[in-house]
Design a protein around this motif. Structure first.
Motif, mmCIF file in Angstrom:
data_model
loop_
_atom_site.group_PDB
_atom_site.id
_atom_site.type_symbol
_atom_site.label_atom_id
_atom_site.label_comp_id
_atom_site.label_asym_id
_atom_site.label_seq_id
_atom_site.Cartn_x
_atom_site.Cartn_y
_atom_site.Cartn_z
ATOM 1 N N UNK A 213 0.763 45.875 22.911
ATOM 2 C CA UNK A 213 -0.733 45.828 22.933
ATOM 3 C C UNK A 213 -1.580 46.753 22.125
ATOM 4 N N UNK A 214 -0.683 47.806 21.611
ATOM 5 C CA UNK A 214 -1.409 48.814 20.752
ATOM 6 C C UNK A 214 -0.309 49.053 19.581
ATOM 7 N N UNK A 215 -0.858 49.525 18.374
ATOM 8 C CA UNK A 215 0.040 50.063 17.199
ATOM 9 C C UNK A 215 -0.415 51.495 16.918
ATOM 10 N N UNK A 216 -0.123 52.468 17.663
ATOM 11 C CA UNK A 216 -0.917 53.937 17.702
ATOM 12 C C UNK A 216 -0.757 54.477 16.524
ATOM 13 N N UNK A 217 0.332 54.110 15.587
ATOM 14 C CA UNK A 217 0.567 54.958 14.367
ATOM 15 C C UNK A 217 -0.648 54.425 13.195
ATOM 16 N N UNK A 218 -1.133 52.975 13.481
ATOM 17 C CA UNK A 218 -2.349 52.730 12.635
ATOM 18 C C UNK A 218 -3.759 53.556 13.091
ATOM 19 N N UNK A 219 -3.656 53.743 14.461
ATOM 20 C CA UNK A 219 -4.910 54.338 14.725
ATOM 21 C C UNK A 219 -4.776 56.102 14.198
ATOM 22 N N UNK A 254 -3.680 56.590 26.166
ATOM 23 C CA UNK A 254 -2.576 56.794 27.171
ATOM 24 C C UNK A 254 -2.954 56.214 28.625
ATOM 25 N N UNK A 255 -4.222 55.597 28.702
ATOM 26 C CA UNK A 255 -4.572 54.964 29.987
ATOM 27 C C UNK A 255 -4.488 53.388 29.976
ATOM 28 N N UNK A 256 -4.377 52.832 28.433
ATOM 29 C CA UNK A 256 -4.696 51.542 28.170
ATOM 30 C C UNK A 256 -3.566 50.563 28.675
ATOM 31 N N UNK A 257 -2.216 51.224 29.064
ATOM 32 C CA UNK A 257 -1.292 50.527 29.286
ATOM 33 C C UNK A 257 -0.641 51.061 30.641
ATOM 34 N N UNK A 258 -0.069 50.067 31.349
ATOM 35 C CA UNK A 258 0.830 50.910 32.513
ATOM 36 C C UNK A 258 2.218 51.271 31.946
ATOM 37 N N UNK A 259 3.074 51.738 32.991
ATOM 38 C CA UNK A 259 4.304 51.832 32.907
ATOM 39 C C UNK A 259 5.052 50.877 32.423
ATOM 40 N N UNK A 260 4.783 49.475 32.485
ATOM 41 C CA UNK A 260 5.467 48.336 31.883
ATOM 42 C C UNK A 260 4.980 47.991 30.632
ATOM 43 N N UNK A 261 4.042 48.819 29.948
ATOM 44 C CA UNK A 261 3.253 48.453 28.678
ATOM 45 C C UNK A 261 2.316 46.944 28.841
ATOM 46 N N UNK A 264 -4.219 47.691 30.608
ATOM 47 C CA UNK A 264 -5.079 48.293 31.627
ATOM 48 C C UNK A 264 -6.485 48.022 30.989
ATOM 49 N N UNK A 265 -7.528 47.154 31.745
ATOM 50 C CA UNK A 265 -8.735 47.273 31.142
ATOM 51 C C UNK A 265 -9.634 48.270 31.510
ATOM 52 N N UNK A 266 -10.512 48.775 30.658
ATOM 53 C CA UNK A 266 -11.331 49.879 30.830
ATOM 54 C C UNK A 266 -11.935 50.165 32.135
ATOM 55 N N UNK A 267 -12.446 49.641 33.129
ATOM 56 C CA UNK A 267 -12.895 49.955 34.195
ATOM 57 C C UNK A 267 -11.825 50.091 35.219
ATOM 58 N N UNK A 268 -10.626 49.794 34.825
ATOM 59 C CA UNK A 268 -9.441 50.070 35.928
ATOM 60 C C UNK A 268 -8.594 51.199 35.369
ATOM 61 N N UNK A 269 -8.849 51.850 34.333
ATOM 62 C CA UNK A 269 -8.298 52.902 33.697
ATOM 63 C C UNK A 269 -8.072 54.189 34.319
ATOM 64 N N UNK A 270 -7.164 54.916 34.567
ATOM 65 C CA UNK A 270 -7.358 56.444 35.215
ATOM 66 C C UNK A 270 -8.000 57.314 34.181
ATOM 67 N N UNK A 271 -9.221 57.625 34.320
ATOM 68 C CA UNK A 271 -9.786 58.514 33.395
ATOM 69 C C UNK A 271 -9.451 60.012 33.405
ATOM 70 N N UNK A 272 -8.442 60.429 34.243
ATOM 71 C CA UNK A 272 -8.011 61.791 34.130
ATOM 72 C C UNK A 272 -7.008 61.659 32.919
ATOM 73 N N UNK A 273 -6.442 60.511 32.390
ATOM 74 C CA UNK A 273 -5.388 60.436 31.423
ATOM 75 C C UNK A 273 -6.105 60.227 30.200
#
Length: 420
Positions: A213-219, A254-261, A264-273
């Motif tokens: 879903x993401x390529x964090x190294x590019x960010x 860290x909040x944009x994917x769940x444990x399976x990768x 997770x959309x913006x409004x459903x994200x755990x904002x504590x993360x």
């Protein structure tokens, strides 16, 4: 025990990460982008032969660079031998010829400066058309394929390929120096450089293709280079604004994917993360951009939108009316159907899906959006909220057909099944 397929996957991962650094470092040494690419590819071929037997080294990036160094030294050694023969014919004293091999070895160990930043400014030279500057830099530094760049531009893949080839040829023929320019010349190229960093960050934030879903190294690389630019141009508001935008967006990683990768959309994200350090740094950079008078410039407006989300402790606290207004201003500054699509999402939260669907239907026939999967995904979401489930299902399926990202495709097909 690591299988051959595991090794090849590891090589591909290493290559995506290290290719830009290899090419940038080699370009500093050999002063030729095409030659640098060839040397880097040579190092990759050696790895493909050696690593399945020896295993992936502990520091694969360093291994590739050392291999590329040896190839570069061999290249210059052969050139020196040819020059010596030519000097003999011309009765020129061999000792007068520069020691290219010694110079190269010294250059290879030079840690002064930032090779990636030098390569960005070289690729963004005004001799190149704007679209070619961005395409070339994304190819060399973002490590993106021609297909990925084409999707980022909403352009045809052959068109992007031609731009990249012509850009490299123009740089070589013009003898453009490999350096970070100064003064007016730096300012002239800064806009293109910012655009490149923004596209690299976006590709990392939401990968157009592949399994992830993401390529964090590019960010991370885009943010690092952005901070370097902020040091080079401390009084440029848009540099600080872009840094603010990237850091606030990256705070959600860290909040944009769940444990399976799975996404997770913006409004459903755990904002504590969400990363509060990145948010604080991003908000400070945005304040600096505003202080410098750039509140209504494109990156500042986008950073202000991101800040609205960052300041909301829970989804219900989000000031959607302000976000919609910011998008409306942004659409006036830089008209774009993609911006209008984003505005429609904000309007749906502020005024409801019916108002948003009117905005979407006004742009859905725009030629640049014909193969833009997010148009169909957003429209499907609005139709679903309005109870038009069959239409929504078809839109989600259309979006799934267009995306090349496996995670996103699975999510969209899931939405289609749920709606149907």
């Amino acid at each position: 025990m690591q299988t051959e397929s595991d090794t090849h996957r590891a090589i591909n991962t290493v290559w995506k990460t290290e290719q830009p650094r290899l090419i940038a470092g080699l370009t500093r040494m050999v002063r030729d982008i095409s030659l640098a690419e060839e040397l880097a590819q040579d190092a990759l071929l050696v790895a493909l032969k050696a690593w399945p037997e020896s295993g992936v080294p502990n520091n694969p990036g360093a291994w590739l660079m050392q291999t590329a160094k040896r190839r570069a030294i061999d290249y210059f050694r052969h050139r020196k031998m040819a020059a010596t023969k030519l000097e003999e014919v011309g009765r020129i004293v061999e000792d007068d010829a520069p020691d290219h091999e010694a110079d190269l070895v010294e250059a290879l160990d030079d840690d002064v400066g930032d090779d990636l930043l030098r390569l960005i400014f070289t690729s963004c030279h005004p001799i190149l058309p704007a679209e070619s500057r961005v395409a070339l830099t994304l190819r060399l530094l973002g490590g993106l394929t021609t297909e990925e760049i084409a999707r980022a531009f909403l352009a045809a893949e052959p068109t992007i390929g031609q731009r990249i080839v012509r850009a490299k040829k123009a740089i070589a023929e013009a003898g453009i120096p490999f350096e970070v320019p100064r003064g007016d010349e730096r300012a002239e190229r800064l806009g293109s450089v910012l655009g490149v960093l923004y596209l690299i960050f976006n590709e990392g934030y939401s990968a157009t293709a592949g399994e992830d879903w993401m390529r964090p190294q590019l960010c991370a690389e885009a943010m690092r280079l952005g901070r370097v630019l902020a040091g080079l141009a401390p009084d440029d508001s848009e540099v600080h604004a872009l840094v603010a935008l990237m850091e606030i967006q990256a705070s959600r990683t860290d909040a944009r994917t769940d444990a399976k990768g799975e996404p997770v959309l913006l409004l459903d994200q755990d904002r504590s993360r969400w990363d509060q350090l990145l948010i604080r740094r991003g908000l400070a950079a945005l304040d600096r951009a505003v202080e410098l008078g750039g509140a209504n410039a494109p990156y500042a407006l986008q950073a202000a939108i991101a800040a609205c989300h960052a300041r909301a402790r829970k989804p219900g606290d989000t000031d959607w009316a302000r976000i919609a207004a910011l998008y409306a201003t942004l659409a006036q500054v830089t008209p774009s159907p993609v911006i209008e699509l984003n505005r429609a999402v904000a309007v749906s939260m502020a005024e409801g899906p019916a108002a948003a669907l009117l905005l979407i239907d006004a742009i859905k026939d725009d030629p640049t959006l014909r193969n833009y999967h997010l148009l169909y995904g957003v429209r499907g979401d609005m139709l679903s909220k309005l109870g038009r489930h069959t239409e929504a299902m078809l839109e989600f399926r259309r979006a799934a057909e267009l995306t090349r990202n496996a995670r996103e495709k699975a999510y969209l097909l899931g939405r289609a099944d749920e709606t149907g």
